[in-house]
Motif scaffolding. Sequence first.
Motif, PDB file in Angstrom:
ATOM      1  N   ARG A  99       1.001  -0.988  -0.145  1.00 23.38           N
ATOM      2  CA  ARG A  99      -0.009   0.023   0.065  1.00 23.38           C
ATOM      3  C   ARG A  99       1.264   0.949   0.450  1.00 23.38           C
ATOM      4  NH1 ARG A  99      -3.418   1.128   5.000  1.00 23.38           N
ATOM      5  NH2 ARG A  99      -3.850   3.693   4.228  1.00 23.38           N
ATOM      6  N   PHE A 100       0.423   2.693  -0.801  1.00 23.41           N
ATOM      7  CA  PHE A 100       1.509   3.173  -1.046  1.00 23.41           C
ATOM      8  C   PHE A 100       0.293   4.454  -1.531  1.00 23.41           C
ATOM      9  CE2 PHE A 100       3.434   0.176  -2.653  1.00 23.41           C
ATOM     10  CZ  PHE A 100       4.711   0.370  -2.674  1.00 23.41           C
ATOM     11  N   SER A 101       0.987   5.914  -1.181  1.00 22.96           N
ATOM     12  CA  SER A 101       0.204   7.328  -0.748  1.00 22.96           C
ATOM     13  C   SER A 101       1.265   8.369  -1.797  1.00 22.96           C
ATOM     14  CB  SER A 101       0.378   7.401   0.411  1.00 22.96           C
ATOM     15  OG  SER A 101       1.963   7.648   0.687  1.00 22.96           O
ATOM     16  N   TYR A 102       0.331   9.017  -2.244  1.00 23.59           N
ATOM     17  CA  TYR A 102       0.988  10.075  -3.816  1.00 23.59           C
ATOM     18  C   TYR A 102       0.126  11.374  -3.821  1.00 23.59           C
ATOM     19  CZ  TYR A 102       1.511  12.374  -7.820  1.00 23.59           C
ATOM     20  OH  TYR A 102       2.374  12.819  -8.990  1.00 23.59           O
ATOM     21  N   THR A 103       0.879  11.375  -3.745  1.00 23.97           N
ATOM     22  CA  THR A 103       0.486  13.577  -3.551  1.00 23.97           C
ATOM     23  C   THR A 103       0.392  14.193  -5.223  1.00 23.97           C
ATOM     24  OG1 THR A 103      -0.211  13.630  -0.823  1.00 23.97           O
ATOM     25  CG2 THR A 103      -0.748  15.613  -3.505  1.00 23.97           C
ATOM     26  N   SER A 104      -0.572  14.219  -5.757  1.00 27.05           N
ATOM     27  CA  SER A 104      -0.095  14.749  -7.172  1.00 27.05           C
ATOM     28  C   SER A 104       0.238  16.499  -7.354  1.00 27.05           C
ATOM     29  CB  SER A 104      -1.518  14.557  -8.262  1.00 27.05           C
ATOM     30  OG  SER A 104      -1.071  15.876  -9.078  1.00 27.05           O
ATOM     31  N   PRO A 105       1.892  16.496  -6.984  1.00 25.32           N
ATOM     32  CA  PRO A 105       1.734  17.971  -7.390  1.00 25.32           C
ATOM     33  C   PRO A 105       0.866  19.005  -8.235  1.00 25.32           C
ATOM     34  CG  PRO A 105       3.539  17.059  -8.293  1.00 25.32           C
ATOM     35  CD  PRO A 105       2.296  15.880  -8.065  1.00 25.32           C
ATOM     36  N   LYS A 110      -4.748  13.266  -3.537  1.00 23.92           N
ATOM     37  CA  LYS A 110      -4.693  12.596  -2.034  1.00 23.92           C
ATOM     38  C   LYS A 110      -4.389  11.386  -3.524  1.00 23.92           C
ATOM     39  CE  LYS A 110      -3.662  14.911   1.148  1.00 23.92           C
ATOM     40  NZ  LYS A 110      -2.709  15.827   0.935  1.00 23.92           N
ATOM     41  N   HIS A 111      -3.771  10.022  -2.800  1.00 23.08           N
ATOM     42  CA  HIS A 111      -3.549   9.281  -3.616  1.00 23.08           C
ATOM     43  C   HIS A 111      -3.425   7.637  -2.892  1.00 23.08           C
ATOM     44  CE1 HIS A 111      -3.866  10.642  -8.246  1.00 23.08           C
ATOM     45  NE2 HIS A 111      -3.738  11.526  -7.139  1.00 23.08           N
ATOM     46  N   ASN A 112      -4.774   6.822  -2.709  1.00 23.33           N
ATOM     47  CA  ASN A 112      -4.352   6.020  -2.228  1.00 23.33           C
ATOM     48  C   ASN A 112      -4.620   5.131  -2.190  1.00 23.33           C
ATOM     49  OD1 ASN A 112      -4.258   3.828   0.384  1.00 23.33           O
ATOM     50  ND2 ASN A 112      -6.382   4.837   1.186  1.00 23.33           N
ATOM     51  N   ILE A 113      -2.722   3.739  -2.485  1.00 24.28           N
ATOM     52  CA  ILE A 113      -2.960   2.643  -3.577  1.00 24.28           C
ATOM     53  C   ILE A 113      -2.375   1.370  -2.967  1.00 24.28           C
ATOM     54  CG2 ILE A 113      -0.975   2.306  -5.472  1.00 24.28           C
ATOM     55  CD1 ILE A 113      -0.546   5.439  -5.736  1.00 24.28           C
ATOM     56  N   HIS A 114      -3.106   0.756  -3.787  1.00 25.76           N
ATOM     57  CA  HIS A 114      -3.354  -0.373  -3.004  1.00 25.76           C
ATOM     58  C   HIS A 114      -2.961  -1.959  -4.373  1.00 25.76           C
ATOM     59  CE1 HIS A 114      -5.916   1.074  -0.582  1.00 25.76           C
ATOM     60  NE2 HIS A 114      -6.078  -0.106   0.024  1.00 25.76           N
ATOM     61  N   VAL A 115      -1.499  -2.409  -3.800  1.00 23.29           N
ATOM     62  CA  VAL A 115      -0.912  -3.768  -5.233  1.00 23.29           C
ATOM     63  C   VAL A 115      -2.051  -4.872  -4.778  1.00 23.29           C
ATOM     64  CG1 VAL A 115       0.829  -5.225  -6.219  1.00 23.29           C
ATOM     65  CG2 VAL A 115       0.837  -2.691  -5.074  1.00 23.29           C
ATOM     66  N   THR A 128      -7.355   2.337  -6.715  1.00 19.22           N
ATOM     67  CA  THR A 128      -6.299   3.479  -6.233  1.00 19.22           C
ATOM     68  C   THR A 128      -7.643   4.752  -5.792  1.00 19.22           C
ATOM     69  OG1 THR A 128      -4.360   3.737  -7.800  1.00 19.22           O
ATOM     70  CG2 THR A 128      -5.672   5.935  -6.162  1.00 19.22           C
ATOM     71  N   GLN A 129      -7.741   4.734  -4.427  1.00 18.85           N
ATOM     72  CA  GLN A 129      -8.648   5.468  -4.654  1.00 18.85           C
ATOM     73  C   GLN A 129      -8.166   7.025  -4.425  1.00 18.85           C
ATOM     74  OE1 GLN A 129     -11.292   3.345  -4.223  1.00 18.85           O
ATOM     75  NE2 GLN A 129     -12.085   4.900  -2.813  1.00 18.85           N
ATOM     76  N   ILE A 130      -8.518   8.044  -4.798  1.00 17.73           N
ATOM     77  CA  ILE A 130      -8.862   9.276  -5.089  1.00 17.73           C
ATOM     78  C   ILE A 130      -8.867  10.209  -4.156  1.00 17.73           C
ATOM     79  CG2 ILE A 130      -7.797  10.862  -6.929  1.00 17.73           C
ATOM     80  CD1 ILE A 130      -7.689   8.208  -8.881  1.00 17.73           C
ATOM     81  N   SER A 131      -8.540  11.593  -3.960  1.00 15.27           N
ATOM     82  CA  SER A 131      -9.655  12.381  -2.852  1.00 15.27           C
ATOM     83  C   SER A 131      -9.249  13.514  -3.028  1.00 15.27           C
ATOM     84  CB  SER A 131      -9.557  12.387  -1.699  1.00 15.27           C
ATOM     85  OG  SER A 131      -8.945  12.319  -0.984  1.00 15.27           O
ATOM     86  N   LYS A 132     -10.077  14.887  -3.564  1.00 20.09           N
ATOM     87  CA  LYS A 132      -9.027  15.795  -4.375  1.00 20.09           C
ATOM     88  C   LYS A 132     -10.896  16.836  -3.438  1.00 20.09           C
ATOM     89  CE  LYS A 132      -8.240  19.202  -7.221  1.00 20.09           C
ATOM     90  NZ  LYS A 132      -8.073  19.937  -8.393  1.00 20.09           N
ATOM     91  N   GLY A 133     -10.548  17.476  -2.460  1.00 16.76           N
ATOM     92  CA  GLY A 133     -11.817  18.070  -1.822  1.00 16.76           C
ATOM     93  C   GLY A 133     -12.470  17.868  -1.041  1.00 16.76           C
ATOM     94  N   THR A 134     -13.532  17.283  -1.608  1.00 20.10           N
ATOM     95  CA  THR A 134     -14.813  17.102  -1.525  1.00 20.10           C
ATOM     96  C   THR A 134     -15.333  16.116  -2.394  1.00 20.10           C
ATOM     97  OG1 THR A 134     -16.333  18.015  -2.462  1.00 20.10           O
ATOM     98  CG2 THR A 134     -16.268  18.742   0.183  1.00 20.10           C
ATOM     99  N   GLY A 135     -14.908  15.655  -3.228  1.00 20.28           N
ATOM    100  CA  GLY A 135     -14.764  14.875  -4.533  1.00 20.28           C
ATOM    101  C   GLY A 135     -14.067  13.366  -4.086  1.00 20.28           C
ATOM    102  N   SER A 136     -14.678  12.381  -4.738  1.00 23.67           N
ATOM    103  CA  SER A 136     -13.366  11.468  -4.528  1.00 23.67           C
ATOM    104  C   SER A 136     -13.805   9.980  -5.805  1.00 23.67           C
ATOM    105  CB  SER A 136     -13.522  10.452  -3.607  1.00 23.67           C
ATOM    106  OG  SER A 136     -14.614   9.846  -3.122  1.00 23.67           O
TER     107      SER A 136
END
Length: 185
Positions: A99-105, A110-115, A128-136
């Motif tokens: 499991r990894f995390s990544y934030t897009s510059p 914000k990305h919650n990444i699962h192999v 990958t679960q992606i969240s930005k502001g109130t959306g996902s």
Amino acid sequence: MQATLLSVLALALLGTLHAQDSIPVQADFQQDKLTGRWYSIGLASNSNWFKEKRHLMKMCTTIISSTAEGNLEVTSTYPKGDQCVTRNSLYSKTEQPGRFSYTSPRWGSKHNIHVVETNYDEYALVATQISKGTGSSTMVLLYSRTKELSPERLEMFTQFSREQGLADDEILILPRTDKCMADAA
């Protein structure tokens, strides 16, 4: 009244945390075996950018390498118009292997990444679960060591994507191309 509100908020937070943890991770994940060249064979997403760009998408190459700190450096090269575009991302390891995390510059998402599942030498399924502001949004990728995968692996990808709540029109087996394939090292 406040206690009830706090209880509701706590339950909502637990639900959110549980939803993120409901995506499985490869048992006994071995990061060093995941490194090397992969081809993106399938992509599924319920994001707006996917809906807008779906008709333009093609297979691409991705090179995964480990950093000294145990993170993953992910370099994808894909055709965009008549050019080849390369995107680099650094996936930070978490306390859970696979499991990894990544934030897009660029976008601040914000990305919650699962192999989710891999046999390392044929395919890898990544969610990958992606969240930005109130959306996902949710994104599922199917990687292959070769430009083709068996119908059974493609069906596994489609079925897993459906289990993540994605509709059939949000699931795409990427059209094969030779464009930009030789550029990836």
